[in-house]
Design a protein around this motif. Structure first.
Motif, PDB file in Angstrom:
ATOM      1  N   ILE A   1      -6.598  -1.940  -3.750  1.00  0.00           N
ATOM      2  CA  ILE A   1      -7.608  -2.675  -2.997  1.00  0.00           C
ATOM      3  C   ILE A   1      -8.742  -3.107  -3.915  1.00  0.00           C
ATOM      4  O   ILE A   1      -9.215  -4.246  -3.855  1.00  0.00           O
ATOM      5  CB  ILE A   1      -8.134  -1.807  -1.837  1.00  0.00           C
TER       6      ILE A   1
ATOM      7  N   SER B   1      -7.273   4.015  -3.826  1.00  0.00           N
ATOM      8  CA  SER B   1      -7.695   2.663  -3.426  1.00  0.00           C
ATOM      9  C   SER B   1      -7.651   1.666  -4.584  1.00  0.00           C
ATOM     10  O   SER B   1      -8.217   0.584  -4.483  1.00  0.00           O
ATOM     11  CB  SER B   1      -9.114   2.709  -2.859  1.00  0.00           C
TER      12      SER B   1
ATOM     13  N   ILE C   1       0.851  -1.192   0.000  1.00  0.00           N
ATOM     14  CA  ILE C   1       0.000   0.000   0.000  1.00  0.00           C
ATOM     15  C   ILE C   1       0.882   1.235   0.000  1.00  0.00           C
ATOM     16  O   ILE C   1       1.666   1.452   0.936  1.00  0.00           O
ATOM     17  CB  ILE C   1      -0.938   0.009   1.230  1.00  0.00           C
TER      18      ILE C   1
ATOM     19  N   MET D   1      -0.467  -5.608   1.689  1.00  0.00           N
ATOM     20  CA  MET D   1      -1.847  -6.022   1.876  1.00  0.00           C
ATOM     21  C   MET D   1      -1.878  -7.542   2.046  1.00  0.00           C
ATOM     22  O   MET D   1      -1.695  -8.290   1.088  1.00  0.00           O
ATOM     23  CB  MET D   1      -2.698  -5.584   0.688  1.00  0.00           C
TER      24      MET D   1
ATOM     25  N   VAL E   1      -4.040  -4.694   6.074  1.00  0.00           N
ATOM     26  CA  VAL E   1      -2.664  -4.299   5.786  1.00  0.00           C
ATOM     27  C   VAL E   1      -1.768  -4.711   6.947  1.00  0.00           C
ATOM     28  O   VAL E   1      -1.987  -4.314   8.101  1.00  0.00           O
ATOM     29  CB  VAL E   1      -2.567  -2.786   5.547  1.00  0.00           C
TER      30      VAL E   1
END
Length: 362
Positions: free
Chosen positions: A316, A313, A213, A341, A335
């Motif tokens: 994700i 994002s 991330i 992640m 995370v």
């Protein structure tokens, strides 16, 4: 400062298994043109220089030119986009990840510069086309058309006048009140390697970690800024619209000691509606849109940032199979302490499954 990624919805995908990555040495004849796009907003002009290499209306490569800019979405030297007829591959060294690969783009998102009269691309680019005759541009005979405003994504949202090369259909000029595109150079006898239109990810991009991330800077609902640095992992990130975030957070609070072990934060995905009058190229407009979204969303029991177009994002969304910028289903990322992640899920997960995934972060 509001951070917005450049054009396109960034979603990373690996190429299909078995796809060849060898160097192709065959060459083909193409059209090459250099353009300047000008966007006029609030008395300012934003310019982008780029070249287009087009294999008719089937395949397109765009190479961008420009100096680094920090306050808007201008593409810099070394950035490029390739459309091979089915897949869009975008490279921007200023983004993370640098490579984004999008399958089966909607027609309005396909970069096509050869517009043959009567084709779907022509009708989308020039609704209610009315021929105005011919004139000379760059030593070519160009056909002028008056075009109505378009409601389709990728079309100009205002009446405009378009000029196409009579022999090939190449766009030479498209002029509206707030947006104009003009060719400054054209070459109809260029030869390039067919690899020019390759949308295969290079080995270095395929081998890079897909799970880290990256830091983000989002306007926080209620004021201030939401950053990864302020909420170091382990962390649970909820992505979706306001209603989806509230429902998921309500489920997560009892599982995370009130949202603090591990910390729970949210990313509120916000996409400007079609009738929005601003421009995300203008930092003032972008900040205003984020503020309007924040006010409309109301308060949350955990920190939530406004994620315009799902830019922050994207990783994700990709991990949960949701197209970037979409808000259903609600996505949840788990995370780990090293910033990677560890897991991703959606609101379809049971509470027992959520508890299990949270426990892996402890």
């Amino acid at each position: 400062m509001l951070t917005i990624t450049s054009c396109g919805q960034p979603v990373r995908q690996k190429p299909p298994a078995g796809t060849s990555t060898g160097v192709v040495k065959q060459t083909i004849g193409v059209i090459r043109a250099r353009y300047t796009t000008i966007i006029r907003q609030d008395g300012q002009e934003f310019r982008q220089e780029y070249e287009v290499i087009a294999d008719g209306d089937r395949r397109t490569r765009i190479n961008y030119f420009g100096e680094p800019e920090t306050d808007w979405e201008k593409r810099t030297d070394g950035s490029w986009t390739v459309w091979d007829g089915q897949v869009l591959l975008d490279y921007n060294p200023n983004d993370a990840p640098a490579y984004t690969r999008l399958d089966d783009r909607d027609a309005g998102q396909r970069p096509v510069y050869v517009l043959r009269q009567g084709s779907p691309h022509f009708r989308r680019a020039c609704p209610q086309a009315r021929r105005l005759g011919t004139h000379a541009l760059l030593g070519r005979t160009a056909v002028r058309y008056a075009c109505a405003a378009s409601s389709d994504e990728g079309g100009m949202p205002e009446p405009h006048e378009m000029s196409l090369d009579q022999a090939t259909g190449l766009l030479l000029k498209d002029d509206g009140a707030t947006l104009s595109i003009a060719a400054s150079e054209v070459d109809f006898d260029r030869t390039v390697d067919v690899g020019t239109f390759s949308t295969e990810l290079p080995a270095r991009a395929q081998d890079a970690s897909d799970s880290r991330i990256d830091d983000f800077h989002l306007p926080r609902v209620g004021g201030g800024e939401l950053t990864l640095a302020a909420y170091p992992p382990p962390l649970v990130i909820v992505v979706g619209d306001a209603a989806g975030i509230r429902k998921m957070v309500a489920r997560l609070l009892p599982l995370t000691q009130g949202g603090v072990r591990p910390r729970v934060i949210g990313m509120l995905v916000a996409v400007p509606p079609p009738d929005w009058k601003g421009s995300l190229l203008n930092p003032t407009d972008a900040a205003s849109f984020a503020e309007e979204t924040s006010k409309a969303a109301g308060a949350f029991p955990v920190p939530v940032g406004v994620d315009i177009k799902g830019a922050a994002s994207y990783l994700i969304s990709q991990a949960t199979g949701i197209e970037a910028g979409q808000t259903e289903p609600t996505a949840v990322a788990f995370v780990a302490s090293d910033g990677t992640m560890a897991h991703a899920s959606t609101d379809a997960a049971t509470d027992d499954k959520l508890r299990e995934l949270i426990d892996t972060l402890q």
